[in-house]
Design an enzyme around this catalytic site. Structure first.
Site, PDB file in Angstrom:
ATOM      1  N   ASP A 295      -4.387 -12.889   3.213  1.00  0.00           N
ATOM      2  CA  ASP A 295      -5.654 -12.453   3.798  1.00  0.00           C
ATOM      3  C   ASP A 295      -6.857 -12.713   2.888  1.00  0.00           C
ATOM      4  OD1 ASP A 295      -4.588 -10.561   2.103  1.00  0.00           O
ATOM      5  OD2 ASP A 295      -4.632  -8.916   3.557  1.00  0.00           O
TER       6      ASP A 295
ATOM      7  N   HIS B  92       0.821  -1.224   0.000  1.00  0.00           N
ATOM      8  CA  HIS B  92       0.000   0.000   0.000  1.00  0.00           C
ATOM      9  C   HIS B  92       0.852   1.271   0.000  1.00  0.00           C
ATOM     10  CE1 HIS B  92      -3.659  -2.236   0.411  1.00  0.00           C
ATOM     11  NE2 HIS B  92      -3.357  -2.715   1.609  1.00  0.00           N
TER      12      HIS B  92
ATOM     13  N   ASP C 203      -2.567 -10.765  -2.422  1.00  0.00           N
ATOM     14  CA  ASP C 203      -3.149 -10.238  -1.183  1.00  0.00           C
ATOM     15  C   ASP C 203      -4.611  -9.860  -1.463  1.00  0.00           C
ATOM     16  OD1 ASP C 203      -2.011  -8.753   1.585  1.00  0.00           O
ATOM     17  OD2 ASP C 203      -3.797  -7.798   0.731  1.00  0.00           O
TER      18      ASP C 203
ATOM     19  N   HIS D 103      -6.210  -7.354  -0.599  1.00  0.00           N
ATOM     20  CA  HIS D 103      -6.348  -5.917  -0.868  1.00  0.00           C
ATOM     21  C   HIS D 103      -5.562  -5.546  -2.132  1.00  0.00           C
ATOM     22  CE1 HIS D 103      -6.798  -6.397   3.578  1.00  0.00           C
ATOM     23  NE2 HIS D 103      -7.850  -5.632   3.343  1.00  0.00           N
TER      24      HIS D 103
HETATM   25 ZN   LIG Z   1      -4.083  -7.273   2.600  1.00  0.00          ZN
END
Ligand SMILES: [Zn+2]
Length: 309
Positions: free
Chosen positions: A246, A125, A162, A164
């Site tokens: 995740d 991120h 991931d 996200h």
């Molecule tokens: Zn994540």
């Protein structure tokens, strides 16, 4: 040639405070899972610190200065609502990025066939000019640019499974035709980016968003029909995996339903592409994963497969 595990005890000293999901027990769980008998063949190396010169390939000096200035002398400080730092966070962040740099050195020089970086804070991120989402430096991007600068590996593909979207890696790569960013992720979900229409300036960003409750069939379909063909077409000199776990069905932060075997399958498919295009060179780096048992079993399954890639 072996699979090498890069980590550093300093990554445990990045203290995000009581109840924060991105906690040092995550890394303890991963390392404990990689201590069992079947992983005795892993080469183990201590991650060095990334140098400023290495970080500057992915971030401006102002970003590095901002992160380091935020590190408190005691207690905690918040960079944003999610991104918390403690006195040990600067050293942890330098070791996390440095792990990927060292892993790139190891696979580029032929000392390792592939490598896994068990580190935190995570990185995907972190945008070029903005730490966010538990991430300070973009570890994968720092490694990708190091591969080019130090080893002449011009074309690097980062594959991010991931749950996200790795907005940071996309932000750093989006105007660079020799860097490919590919992501499967749940959408809508934090950070809100990663629509299929986000393709990068040169078509070098490939996003395969998945709806909440999607599981193995949807994930494997997206990998088979979107992500893997894009990598095959790109013909990378190095493959970097942003390995977040995740998207596991037991993870509390999202609502995808992958199981350990999906991560094994993806690793095997990426291994096949790496053998075809880049001498089997893969550097994998830990991103998210917040159910400790799922994180431990899925990351161990991923590393087990890397050892056979
Ligand atoms: Zn994540």
């Amino acid at each position: 040639m072996f699979t090498t595990l890069f980590t550093h005890a300093a990554c445990l000293d990045h203290d995000t405070g009581l109840g924060h999901p991105e906690c040092s027990d995550r890394l303890r769980a991963v390392l404990a899972a990689l201590e069992t008998e079947e992983f005795h063949m892993l080469e183990r190396q201590e991650a060095p610190r990334a140098t400023v010169e290495q970080l500057l390939r992915a971030h401006p000096q102002a970003h590095i200065d901002r992160v380091m200035a935020a590190i408190p002398a005691a207690d905690h400080a918040g960079i944003d609502g999610d991104t918390v730092v403690s006195p040990g966070s600067g050293e942890a962040a330098l070791r996390a990025a440095g792990a990927v740099v060292a892993a790139v050195d190891s696979v580029a020089s032929g000392q390792s066939r592939n490598a896994f970086c068990a580190v935190r804070p995570p990185g995907h991120h972190a945008e070029r000019e903005k730490p966010m989402g538990f991430c300070l430096f973009n570890n994968a991007a720092v490694g990708a640019y190091h591969a080019r600068a130090a080893h002449g590996l011009q074309r690097v593909a980062v594959v991010d499974f991931d749950v996200h979207h790795g907005n940071g890696t996309q932000d750093i790569f989006q105007f660079d035709p020799d860097m490919l960013y590919c992501s499967t992720h749940q959408s809508p979900l934090y950070p809100g980016t990663g629509d299929a229409g986000e393709k990068g300036e040169y078509g070098n960003c490939v996003n395969a968003p998945l709806p909440a409750m999607a599981g193995s069939p949807e994930f494997r379909h997206a990998m088979t029909h979107v992500i893997l063909p894009a990598i095959d077409h790109f013909r990378p000199d190095l493959l970097i995996i942003s390995a977040g776990f995740d998207a596991h069905s037991r993870d509390p932060m999202a609502s995808l339903h992958l199981i350990d075997d999906d991560f094994v399958w993806a690793t095997r498919k990426l291994g096949e592409l790496a053998r075809t295009h880049c001498g089997a060179r893969i550097v994998s780096v830990l991103e998210g994963g917040y159910n400790l048992r799922a994180l431990a079993s899925a990351s161990a399954a991923h590393v087990r497969e890397l050892m056979y890639c």
